[in-house]
Design a protein around this motif. Structure first.
Motif, PDB file in Angstrom:
ATOM      1  N   GLU A  99       0.842  -1.181   0.000  1.00  7.98           N
ATOM      2  CA  GLU A  99       0.000   0.000   0.000  1.00  7.98           C
ATOM      3  C   GLU A  99       0.893   1.252   0.000  1.00  7.98           C
ATOM      4  N   VAL A 100       0.277   2.405  -0.284  1.00  9.37           N
ATOM      5  CA  VAL A 100       1.015   3.665  -0.235  1.00  9.37           C
ATOM      6  C   VAL A 100       1.519   3.884   1.192  1.00  9.37           C
ATOM      7  N   PRO A 101       2.781   4.314   1.381  1.00  9.19           N
ATOM      8  CA  PRO A 101       3.300   4.514   2.735  1.00  9.19           C
ATOM      9  C   PRO A 101       2.445   5.491   3.541  1.00  9.19           C
ATOM     10  N   VAL A 102       2.265   5.187   4.819  1.00  5.24           N
ATOM     11  CA  VAL A 102       1.565   6.083   5.738  1.00  5.24           C
ATOM     12  C   VAL A 102       2.588   7.059   6.301  1.00  5.24           C
ATOM     13  N   ALA A 103       2.427   8.343   5.988  1.00  8.97           N
ATOM     14  CA  ALA A 103       3.379   9.362   6.437  1.00  8.97           C
ATOM     15  C   ALA A 103       2.692  10.326   7.403  1.00  8.97           C
ATOM     16  N   PHE A 104       3.450  10.749   8.420  1.00  3.38           N
ATOM     17  CA  PHE A 104       2.939  11.736   9.363  1.00  3.38           C
ATOM     18  C   PHE A 104       4.127  12.531   9.898  1.00  3.38           C
ATOM     19  N   PHE A 105       3.829  13.619  10.604  1.00  3.28           N
ATOM     20  CA  PHE A 105       4.876  14.494  11.137  1.00  3.28           C
ATOM     21  C   PHE A 105       4.958  14.388  12.656  1.00  3.28           C
ATOM     22  N   LYS A 106       6.191  14.544  13.151  1.00  2.80           N
ATOM     23  CA  LYS A 106       6.406  14.790  14.567  1.00  2.80           C
ATOM     24  C   LYS A 106       7.065  16.169  14.662  1.00  2.80           C
ATOM     25  N   PRO A 107       6.543  17.070  15.499  1.00  2.00           N
ATOM     26  CA  PRO A 107       7.085  18.436  15.537  1.00  2.00           C
ATOM     27  C   PRO A 107       8.461  18.491  16.188  1.00  2.00           C
ATOM     28  N   THR A 108       9.150  19.584  15.952  1.00  2.13           N
ATOM     29  CA  THR A 108      10.485  19.754  16.530  1.00  2.13           C
ATOM     30  C   THR A 108      10.435  19.754  18.055  1.00  2.13           C
ATOM     31  N   THR A 109       9.322  20.177  18.631  1.00  2.00           N
ATOM     32  CA  THR A 109       9.195  20.210  20.086  1.00  2.00           C
ATOM     33  C   THR A 109       9.083  18.817  20.691  1.00  2.00           C
ATOM     34  N   SER A 110       8.926  17.790  19.843  1.00  2.00           N
ATOM     35  CA  SER A 110       8.885  16.416  20.349  1.00  2.00           C
ATOM     36  C   SER A 110      10.274  15.811  20.491  1.00  2.00           C
ATOM     37  N   VAL A 111      11.293  16.465  19.931  1.00  2.00           N
ATOM     38  CA  VAL A 111      12.640  15.884  19.853  1.00  2.00           C
ATOM     39  C   VAL A 111      13.397  16.068  21.166  1.00  2.00           C
ATOM     40  N   ILE A 112      13.952  14.965  21.664  1.00  2.00           N
ATOM     41  CA  ILE A 112      14.851  14.989  22.815  1.00  2.00           C
ATOM     42  C   ILE A 112      16.059  14.107  22.498  1.00  2.00           C
ATOM     43  N   GLY A 113      17.076  14.175  23.345  1.00  2.00           N
ATOM     44  CA  GLY A 113      18.291  13.404  23.115  1.00  2.00           C
ATOM     45  C   GLY A 113      18.413  12.211  24.044  1.00  2.00           C
ATOM     46  N   SER A 114      19.472  11.452  23.859  1.00  2.00           N
ATOM     47  CA  SER A 114      19.743  10.309  24.731  1.00  2.00           C
ATOM     48  C   SER A 114      20.037  10.810  26.141  1.00  2.00           C
ATOM     49  N   GLY A 115      19.409  10.190  27.116  1.00  2.00           N
ATOM     50  CA  GLY A 115      19.568  10.617  28.496  1.00  2.00           C
ATOM     51  C   GLY A 115      18.499  11.568  28.965  1.00  2.00           C
ATOM     52  N   ASP A 116      17.766  12.183  28.037  1.00  2.00           N
ATOM     53  CA  ASP A 116      16.651  13.040  28.404  1.00  2.00           C
ATOM     54  C   ASP A 116      15.457  12.183  28.811  1.00  2.00           C
ATOM     55  N   THR A 117      14.484  12.782  29.471  1.00  2.00           N
ATOM     56  CA  THR A 117      13.340  12.034  29.972  1.00  2.00           C
ATOM     57  C   THR A 117      12.132  12.158  29.048  1.00  2.00           C
ATOM     58  N   ILE A 118      11.415  11.058  28.916  1.00  2.00           N
ATOM     59  CA  ILE A 118      10.131  11.023  28.217  1.00  2.00           C
ATOM     60  C   ILE A 118       9.050  11.331  29.243  1.00  2.00           C
ATOM     61  N   GLU A 119       8.241  12.353  28.973  1.00  2.00           N
ATOM     62  CA  GLU A 119       7.179  12.735  29.895  1.00  2.00           C
ATOM     63  C   GLU A 119       5.876  12.037  29.505  1.00  2.00           C
ATOM     64  N   TYR A 120       5.369  11.211  30.399  1.00  2.00           N
ATOM     65  CA  TYR A 120       4.128  10.479  30.139  1.00  2.00           C
ATOM     66  C   TYR A 120       2.991  11.492  30.024  1.00  2.00           C
ATOM     67  N   PRO A 121       2.341  11.580  28.855  1.00  2.00           N
ATOM     68  CA  PRO A 121       1.326  12.627  28.670  1.00  2.00           C
ATOM     69  C   PRO A 121       0.104  12.403  29.558  1.00  2.00           C
ATOM     70  N   SER A 122      -0.448  13.483  30.057  1.00  2.00           N
ATOM     71  CA  SER A 122      -1.574  13.402  30.981  1.00  2.00           C
ATOM     72  C   SER A 122      -2.851  12.922  30.311  1.00  2.00           C
ATOM     73  N   PHE A 123      -2.919  12.999  28.974  1.00  2.00           N
ATOM     74  CA  PHE A 123      -4.148  12.649  28.260  1.00  2.00           C
ATOM     75  C   PHE A 123      -4.139  11.202  27.759  1.00  2.00           C
ATOM     76  N   SER A 124      -3.163  10.414  28.193  1.00  2.00           N
ATOM     77  CA  SER A 124      -3.047   9.030  27.718  1.00  2.00           C
ATOM     78  C   SER A 124      -2.889   8.073  28.891  1.00  2.00           C
ATOM     79  N   ASN A 125      -3.366   6.844  28.682  1.00  2.00           N
ATOM     80  CA  ASN A 125      -3.167   5.775  29.649  1.00  2.00           C
ATOM     81  C   ASN A 125      -2.471   4.565  29.030  1.00  2.00           C
ATOM     82  N   GLU A 126      -1.959   4.735  27.807  1.00  2.00           N
ATOM     83  CA  GLU A 126      -1.332   3.602  27.111  1.00  2.00           C
ATOM     84  C   GLU A 126      -0.191   4.118  26.238  1.00  2.00           C
TER      85      GLU A 126
END
Length: 264
Positions: A87-114
């Motif tokens: 099928e045609v590839p499914v493409a989407f964007f992740k904004p620059t504000t989503s980018v972090i580096g190795s050693g940085d923390t992933i913040e569990y979003p308040s609007f998700s449970n999974e």
């Protein structure tokens, strides 16, 4: 060559990673920016004395979904038509504000449970390009790094667009550096959570090759130096919880490690 972006004493720079082993790595600071011709300064600092940053600051991250058949299958998605063609590839964007580096923390979003991890090979673009012919794809690639397409799976299922599910702050860890001399076509890619293996695959299992993806994306848009393409994830995606440490390791590149914390 491994190119890292780092900060030391309040200053940000690029450096070539040299040496081996956790205590033997040093950074030879680069004069200028790595996308153009550059020189090594000869000034070297131990890697363990700096803070690694995201190896690039992309203008945009273009991500590809459902590029490994087994991953698509585990989520109940089809990737081939009734004649067996991709099928045609499914493409989407992740904004620059989503980018972090190795050693940085992933913040569990308040609007998700999974929250899920998705280990991916990331392609870093090295020059401005548009409508790239297949035979020129290698010319526009700067190198490769590890990525984690962190996904709020329940939100992805609930909302028609993936913007919030895959674009929230800290949802795009990249790193630890860019490897510029690498054949990406058959590499081991894996994810572990708290040391337990969750994902294990090979880039040879991609449905659409890196050449396919670059051609497809640049038919529609201009890519700039530092832009990133996420090439999809193998099977085995699974949950992340507050306190977990998730690591993405790709053969020939290294390991990207992040810990999950509660947002706020």
């Amino acid at each position: 060559m491994r190119i890292a972006r780092f900060s030391i004493d309040g200053n940000v720079a690029f450096g070539a990673v040299e040496g081996e082993g956790p205590d033997g790595l040093v950074l030879d600071i680069i004069k200028g920016i790595p996308y153009a011709d550059f020189e090594l300064s000869g000034t070297k600092v131990p890697l363990n004395k700096v803070r690694l940053l995201p190896p690039v600051l992309p203008n945009k991250v273009v991500a590809i979904g459902r590029n490994y058949a087994e991953h698509a299958k585990e989520l109940g998605n089809a990737v081939f038509d009734d004649q067996g063609r991709p099928e045609v590839p499914v493409a989407f964007f992740k904004p620059t504000t989503s980018v972090i580096g190795s050693g940085d923390t992933i913040e569990y979003p308040s609007f998700s449970n999974e929250l899920h991890h998705e280990a991916e090979l990331a392609v870093v673009i090295g020059r401005m390009c548009r409508e790239v012919p297949r035979e020129r794809v290698k010319d526009v690639i700067f190198g490769y790094t590890c990525a984690n397409d962190v996904t709020a799976r329940d939100v992805q299922k609930r909302e028609k667009q993936w913007a919030r599910a895959k674009g929230f702050d800290t949802s795009c860890p990249l790193g630890p550096w860019v490897e510029t001399d690498l054949d990406p076509n058959d590499l081991t890619i894996q994810a572990t959570v708290n040391g337990e293996q969750r994902q294990l695959g090979r880039t040879a299992d991609m449905i659409r090759s890196i050449e396919d993806l670059v051609v497809h994306i640049t038919e529609a848009m201009t890519l700039l130096p530092g832009d990133v393409i996420l090439t999809g994830t193998p099977a085995g995606v699974g949950p992340l919880n507050v306190g977990d440490e998730v690591a993405v390791t790709i053969e020939g590149i290294g390991t990207l490690t992040n810990r999950v914390i509660k947002r706020g």
